[in-house]
Write a protein that holds these residues in place. Structure first.
Motif, PDB file in Angstrom:
ATOM      1  N   ARG A   1       0.809  -1.220   0.000  1.00 28.23           N
ATOM      2  CA  ARG A   1       0.000   0.000   0.000  1.00 28.23           C
ATOM      3  C   ARG A   1       0.840   1.268   0.000  1.00 28.23           C
ATOM      4  O   ARG A   1       0.617   2.181  -0.791  1.00 28.23           O
ATOM      5  CB  ARG A   1      -0.924   0.012   1.219  1.00 28.23           C
ATOM      6  N   TYR A   2       1.806   1.355   0.913  1.00 26.55           N
ATOM      7  CA  TYR A   2       2.537   2.605   1.096  1.00 26.55           C
ATOM      8  C   TYR A   2       3.794   2.733   0.247  1.00 26.55           C
ATOM      9  O   TYR A   2       4.233   3.846  -0.041  1.00 26.55           O
ATOM     10  CB  TYR A   2       2.909   2.793   2.571  1.00 26.55           C
ATOM     11  N   PHE A   3       4.394   1.616  -0.158  1.00 27.01           N
ATOM     12  CA  PHE A   3       5.671   1.683  -0.871  1.00 27.01           C
ATOM     13  C   PHE A   3       5.651   0.989  -2.234  1.00 27.01           C
ATOM     14  O   PHE A   3       6.687   0.821  -2.847  1.00 27.01           O
ATOM     15  CB  PHE A   3       6.795   1.128   0.007  1.00 27.01           C
ATOM     16  N   GLY A   4       4.478   0.584  -2.689  1.00 29.40           N
ATOM     17  CA  GLY A   4       4.337   0.042  -4.034  1.00 29.40           C
ATOM     18  C   GLY A   4       5.006  -1.302  -4.258  1.00 29.40           C
ATOM     19  O   GLY A   4       5.333  -1.643  -5.397  1.00 29.40           O
ATOM     20  N   ALA A   5       5.209  -2.072  -3.203  1.00 30.05           N
ATOM     21  CA  ALA A   5       5.849  -3.383  -3.350  1.00 30.05           C
ATOM     22  C   ALA A   5       4.944  -4.338  -4.118  1.00 30.05           C
ATOM     23  O   ALA A   5       3.723  -4.232  -4.087  1.00 30.05           O
ATOM     24  CB  ALA A   5       6.171  -3.974  -1.978  1.00 30.05           C
ATOM     25  N   THR A   6       5.585  -5.273  -4.782  1.00 28.19           N
ATOM     26  CA  THR A   6       4.891  -6.376  -5.431  1.00 28.19           C
ATOM     27  C   THR A   6       5.304  -7.647  -4.713  1.00 28.19           C
ATOM     28  O   THR A   6       6.493  -7.919  -4.557  1.00 28.19           O
ATOM     29  CB  THR A   6       5.284  -6.470  -6.924  1.00 28.19           C
ATOM     30  N   ALA A   7       4.324  -8.434  -4.274  1.00 25.35           N
ATOM     31  CA  ALA A   7       4.600  -9.658  -3.517  1.00 25.35           C
ATOM     32  C   ALA A   7       4.561 -10.875  -4.435  1.00 25.35           C
ATOM     33  O   ALA A   7       3.736 -10.945  -5.349  1.00 25.35           O
ATOM     34  CB  ALA A   7       3.569  -9.831  -2.403  1.00 25.35           C
ATOM     35  N   ASN A   8       5.458 -11.822  -4.148  1.00 22.30           N
ATOM     36  CA  ASN A   8       5.382 -13.100  -4.842  1.00 22.30           C
ATOM     37  C   ASN A   8       4.305 -13.954  -4.185  1.00 22.30           C
ATOM     38  O   ASN A   8       3.614 -13.516  -3.267  1.00 22.30           O
ATOM     39  CB  ASN A   8       6.748 -13.802  -4.852  1.00 22.30           C
ATOM     40  N   GLU A   9       4.173 -15.175  -4.619  1.00 23.87           N
ATOM     41  CA  GLU A   9       3.221 -16.103  -3.997  1.00 23.87           C
ATOM     42  C   GLU A   9       3.721 -16.485  -2.607  1.00 23.87           C
ATOM     43  O   GLU A   9       4.928 -16.599  -2.383  1.00 23.87           O
ATOM     44  CB  GLU A   9       3.075 -17.362  -4.852  1.00 23.87           C
ATOM     45  N   LEU A  10       2.805 -16.702  -1.714  1.00 20.23           N
ATOM     46  CA  LEU A  10       3.138 -17.109  -0.354  1.00 20.23           C
ATOM     47  C   LEU A  10       3.904 -18.426  -0.377  1.00 20.23           C
ATOM     48  O   LEU A  10       3.505 -19.377  -1.041  1.00 20.23           O
ATOM     49  CB  LEU A  10       1.855 -17.285   0.471  1.00 20.23           C
ATOM     50  N   TYR A  11       5.026 -18.451   0.346  1.00 22.75           N
ATOM     51  CA  TYR A  11       5.744 -19.700   0.591  1.00 22.75           C
ATOM     52  C   TYR A  11       5.321 -20.203   1.964  1.00 22.75           C
ATOM     53  O   TYR A  11       5.283 -19.433   2.922  1.00 22.75           O
ATOM     54  CB  TYR A  11       7.260 -19.497   0.557  1.00 22.75           C
ATOM     55  N   HIS A  12       5.005 -21.488   2.053  1.00 24.89           N
ATOM     56  CA  HIS A  12       4.613 -22.073   3.331  1.00 24.89           C
ATOM     57  C   HIS A  12       5.265 -23.435   3.479  1.00 24.89           C
ATOM     58  O   HIS A  12       5.147 -24.281   2.586  1.00 24.89           O
ATOM     59  CB  HIS A  12       3.095 -22.208   3.414  1.00 24.89           C
ATOM     60  N   ASN A  13       5.962 -23.622   4.586  1.00 24.75           N
ATOM     61  CA  ASN A  13       6.524 -24.917   4.925  1.00 24.75           C
ATOM     62  C   ASN A  13       5.598 -25.537   5.965  1.00 24.75           C
ATOM     63  O   ASN A  13       5.627 -25.145   7.135  1.00 24.75           O
ATOM     64  CB  ASN A  13       7.936 -24.765   5.477  1.00 24.75           C
ATOM     65  N   PRO A  14       4.754 -26.492   5.570  1.00 21.06           N
ATOM     66  CA  PRO A  14       3.783 -27.044   6.512  1.00 21.06           C
ATOM     67  C   PRO A  14       4.420 -27.817   7.669  1.00 21.06           C
ATOM     68  O   PRO A  14       3.834 -27.928   8.744  1.00 21.06           O
ATOM     69  CB  PRO A  14       2.905 -27.957   5.644  1.00 21.06           C
ATOM     70  N   ARG A  15       5.626 -28.304   7.484  1.00 21.92           N
ATOM     71  CA  ARG A  15       6.299 -29.041   8.556  1.00 21.92           C
ATOM     72  C   ARG A  15       6.689 -28.119   9.704  1.00 21.92           C
ATOM     73  O   ARG A  15       6.524 -28.451  10.867  1.00 21.92           O
ATOM     74  CB  ARG A  15       7.531 -29.762   7.995  1.00 21.92           C
TER      75      ARG A  15
END
Length: 127
Positions: free
Chosen positions: A22-36
């Motif tokens: 919102r404030y700095f115009g970042a672009t996020a990649n897809e969420l990484y999740h390690n279920p372990r």
């Protein structure tokens, strides 16, 4: 040699992602999740090869809020003009974030402000 990225832990990963987009115009990649392990992260891009990794993991402890501590103190964003420093600082203030200093010209000649944002993190906004 260059810094590849900087990483910070947060208890609320989605809130942190929303803040930087919102404030700095970042672009996020897809969420990484390690279920372990429960570890989750996003890489946020700010154009070119500038990236910030935001991470969350079970068992994180709160920061003490003391800004005079050993370790990383703040993240600085260059926004291009004094007017943008002013506008973004006042937008953050009106959205409830605490302005720690500025906007002002510092002793070493920079025009900047410093705002305390989520979880006691400091963001410096400079030309």
């Amino acid at each position: 040699m260059k810094i590849e990225h900087i990483a910070i832990y947060t208890k609320d990963l989605e809130m942190a992602k929303d803040f930087f987009t919102r404030y700095f115009g970042a672009t996020a990649n897809e969420l990484y999740h390690n279920p372990r392990t429960g570890f989750r992260s996003y890489f946020l891009s700010f154009g070119g090869d500038r990236r910030l990794e935001i991470m969350s993991s079970p068992g994180l402890k709160d920061a003490d809020g003391d800004h005079l501590r050993i370790g990383v103190n703040h993240i600085a964003f260059s926004v291009g003009s004094k007017e943008t420093v002013d506008a973004l600082t006042y937008q953050l203030k009106s959205d409830g974030y605490r302005v720690v200093s500025g906007p002002r010209i510092t002793g070493d000649g920079y025009y900047e402000s410093c705002v305390e944002v989520f979880e006691n993190n400091l963001i410096e906004i400079t030309v």
